[in-house]
Design an enzyme around this catalytic site. Structure first.
Site, PDB file in Angstrom:
ATOM      1  CB  SER A  32      72.482  52.824  61.044  1.00 18.26           C
ATOM      2  OG  SER A  32      73.738  53.463  60.922  1.00 18.26           O
ATOM      3  CB  THR A  50      79.100  57.583  56.504  1.00 15.41           C
ATOM      4  OG1 THR A  50      78.046  56.793  55.952  1.00 15.41           O
ATOM      5  CG2 THR A  50      78.811  57.830  57.961  1.00 15.41           C
ATOM      6  NE  ARG A  57      69.405  54.633  59.469  1.00 14.11           N
ATOM      7  CZ  ARG A  57      70.365  54.391  58.597  1.00 14.11           C
ATOM      8  NH1 ARG A  57      71.163  55.366  58.194  1.00 14.11           N
ATOM      9  NH2 ARG A  57      70.568  53.167  58.125  1.00 14.11           N
ATOM     10  CD  GLU A  65      73.589  53.382  53.191  1.00 12.45           C
ATOM     11  OE1 GLU A  65      73.938  52.222  52.929  1.00 12.45           O
ATOM     12  OE2 GLU A  65      73.696  53.847  54.346  1.00 12.45           O
ATOM     13  CG  ASP A  83      71.765  51.125  55.606  1.00 12.38           C
ATOM     14  OD1 ASP A  83      72.544  50.460  54.905  1.00 12.38           O
ATOM     15  OD2 ASP A  83      72.165  52.051  56.339  1.00 12.38           O
TER      16      ASP A  83
END
Length: 592
Positions: free
Chosen positions: A463, A396, A99, A416, A438
């Site tokens: 996420s 995504t 991430r 994203e 996010d």
């Protein structure tokens, strides 16, 4: 893809069975290896690596580098990923956290103006403020070091070749470019595709229209970037000239500059974490833990549903839809309050999946819609915090792979929102992410409580990505699955698992069932959303009858819309592998 005529009869709770026939894609089978992705060229790249003796990790690298080229709106070198990986040699399952991280110079006021008000999602999205330190290149190197077999350089050949020779622009990419362009005030006054490099790559500059589907697109800059990665490894991305170009793009953003530095890039690390698992109908469902909420929320949905008997029903029955959406409400209530980067806050992971706790939560469900559910109090240690909601995101993709050695990989990869933050690094051929949107835009609630998912330096934003591997009673891999789709990923993934284990559907049939969702957001009238059937892609059904059943008989507020999942699903059986790919996108299956 070959198709077959499926005749399906589903009995909605309002009356007699409704039968219909549709030409839908069937599941596909292979004997010993399979890869499912959201693009045929990416699937072909992964299948070639598997055929040449590569592992699932090797094939993933070929797939990811190809997806970065042919599906740039969804993932890329400038983004991040989560992986659940089963290593057949050791019999162990692990998860890889790649991430993106927040730069060291940010704080909780990242997306606030001088008066402390939010600058708004769109303004934050299309800016340098939203860019997190990318994780994909370091992730690929880590996976190859731990689990690869073929030479590193060889894995980049398919994408390098395709980038040099060109590829036909997909309808999906072209349509998304057009949709964003239409949001600009004018061609000259652009927020979307404000970056001239990205604009010239995706847009016909003479007409200011998206390049049409089928246009042959070459990306020689990207090919050169891949060559450097193949020759020098991930360090060439995180230090030196590429890193400087990334920093220049972030700090020189035409809308609002960001603060990412060379040190932020040089200090990035992939983290290996234990999976989070829950037993469902005798199967172990294992996914990604914090900073993703995916594994926990999918697990909570499964844990709540296990308190209800679903066998003998069908996935479009009003009672099933009611139970599933109420389980989603319950899971999202806890998710929004408790889940964030566990390196920064205490997350009650075990407590959230505790069967007794989930039994008490399931007891909340009655005949009528619950309305907005409040968070529970799971057992275990957690930091006092207030719920924080998500901003939208759709950039995504998901990849599922099983290799001949028995290894399994489930990866959800992202930049994203569509096309990330809209900036393509000059001379490098890849887009930057907007992953930091996010985070919660406000660090505290209206009552002054800290929000768990607030912005902090070095922190990874929460996420919804839910890469998942399911194991049978004997501990053998049974399912490999996941999906893109923002916060709706959780529902897509959980419903697909339910479709297989409760209703006996094969992977493609499980994907073809229209979706239904309730993310427990908004006011007391937050809607249960039903997917409008898509001819040739999903099963047809009487959506009006189901809507009426939920509204009049069960107290739901209902909306009907498009739910654009991108599921991939591999089922491991005694006779081989059975795969399904989501035709809501450009899904494709490969292997032998």
């Amino acid at each position: 893809m070959n198709k077959r005529l499926l005749t399906v009869a589903f009995c909605l709770s309002l009356g007699a069975p409704v039968a219909w026939a549709m030409d839908l894609p069937p599941a596909q089978t292979t004997e010993r290896e399979m890869v499912v992705t959201a693009n045929p060229l990416a699937t072909a790249a992964g299948a070639k690596i598997l055929k040449n003796g590569g592992t699932a990790a090797d094939a993933m690298i070929a797939v990811q580098t190809m997806l970065s080229l042919v599906e740039p709106q969804s993932s890329g070198l400038g983004g991040g990923a989560f992986i659940v990986y089963y290593d057949a040699e050791t019999g162990t399952t692990t998860t890889i956290d790649a991430r993106e991280t927040a730069p060291a110079a940010v704080d909780g006021a990242l997306f606030l103006d001088e008066e402390g008000n939010s600058i708004g999602f769109i303004n934050a999205w299309q800016s340098g403020l939203s860019v997190g330190v990318p994780g994909v290149p370091r992730m690929m190197e880590y996976m190859h070091t731990q689990y690869g077999r073929l030479p590193w350089q060889r894995l980049f050949v398919p994408a390098i070749t395709q980038a040099q020779q060109g590829f036909p622009l997909t309808r999906r990419t072209s349509d998304q470019v057009a949709g964003l362009l239409a949001r600009n005030a004018s061609c000259e006054d652009r927020l979307f595709f404000r970056d001239p490099t990205a604009f010239n790559y995706f847009v016909d500059s003479e007409t200011c229209e998206a390049k049409p589907a089928g246009t042959l697109v070459k990306n020689r800059d990207y090919a050169e970037t891949l060559k450097l990665l193949a020759r020098d490894g991930a360090d060439t991305f995180y230090t030196g000239a590429i890193a400087q170009d990334i920093v220049s793009a972030v700090q020189g953003d035409p809308n609002i500059p960001g603060s990412m530095s060379l040190d932020d890039l040089a200090n990035y690390q992939v983290i290996e974490r234990p999976p989070v698992c829950i037993t469902y109908r005798g199967n172990d469902v294992c996914g990604m833990g914090p900073p993703s909420s995916g594994g926990l929320a999918v697990g909570q949905i499964m844990g709540v549903l296990e308190n209800f008997e679903l066998a003998g029903k069908n996935p479009l029955d009003g009672e099933v839809v009611h139970l599933f959406t109420q389980a989603m409400r319950i899971a999202f209530a806890d998710r929004n309050k408790y889940v964030a980067d566990s390196d920064f806050i205490s997350v009650p992971v075990e407590g959230m999946l505790d069967k007794q706790y989930l039994e008490t939560r399931a007891a909340l469900i009655g005949e009528y819609d619950l309305g907005v559910v409040e968070p529970g109090t799971p057992p275990g240690v957690f930091d006092p915090s207030a719920p924080g909601m998500d901003e939208p995101g759709s950039g995504t993709s998901h990849v599922s792979i099983v290799d001949r050695f028995g290894n399994a990989l489930s990866m959800t990869t992202t930049i994203e929102s569509s096309f990330g933050n809209g900036v393509m690094v000059a001379g490098r051929g890849f887009l930057l992410n907007n992953e930091l949107t996010d985070f919660s835009f406000q660090p505290t609630s209206s009552t002054g409580e800290l929000i768990a998912n607030r912005v902090q330096p070095g922190k990874r934003p929460r996420s919804s990505m839910a890469p998942t591997i399911v194991f049978d009673l004997d501990g053998q891999v049974s399912l490999v699955t996941g999906s893109p789709g923002g916060s709706r990923i959780i529902g897509y993934t959980a419903k697909t698992i339910m479709n297989v284990f409760d209703f006996g559907l094969d992977p493609q049939e499980a994907i073809n069932v229209p979706h239904y969702q309730n993310t427990n957001s908004g006011s007391s009238t937050s809607a249960t959303v039903l997917e409008a059937p898509i001819p040739g892609v999903t099963l047809d059904y009487d959506v009006a009858a189901l809507e009426s059943d939920l509204e009049e008989g069960r107290g739901h507020a209902v909306g009907v819309t498009t739910l654009n999942s991108g599921l991939s699903l591999i089922q491991v059986t005694p006779t081989g592998l059975v795969g399904g790919a989501d035709m809501r996108r450009d899904g494709a299956i490969g292997g032998r």
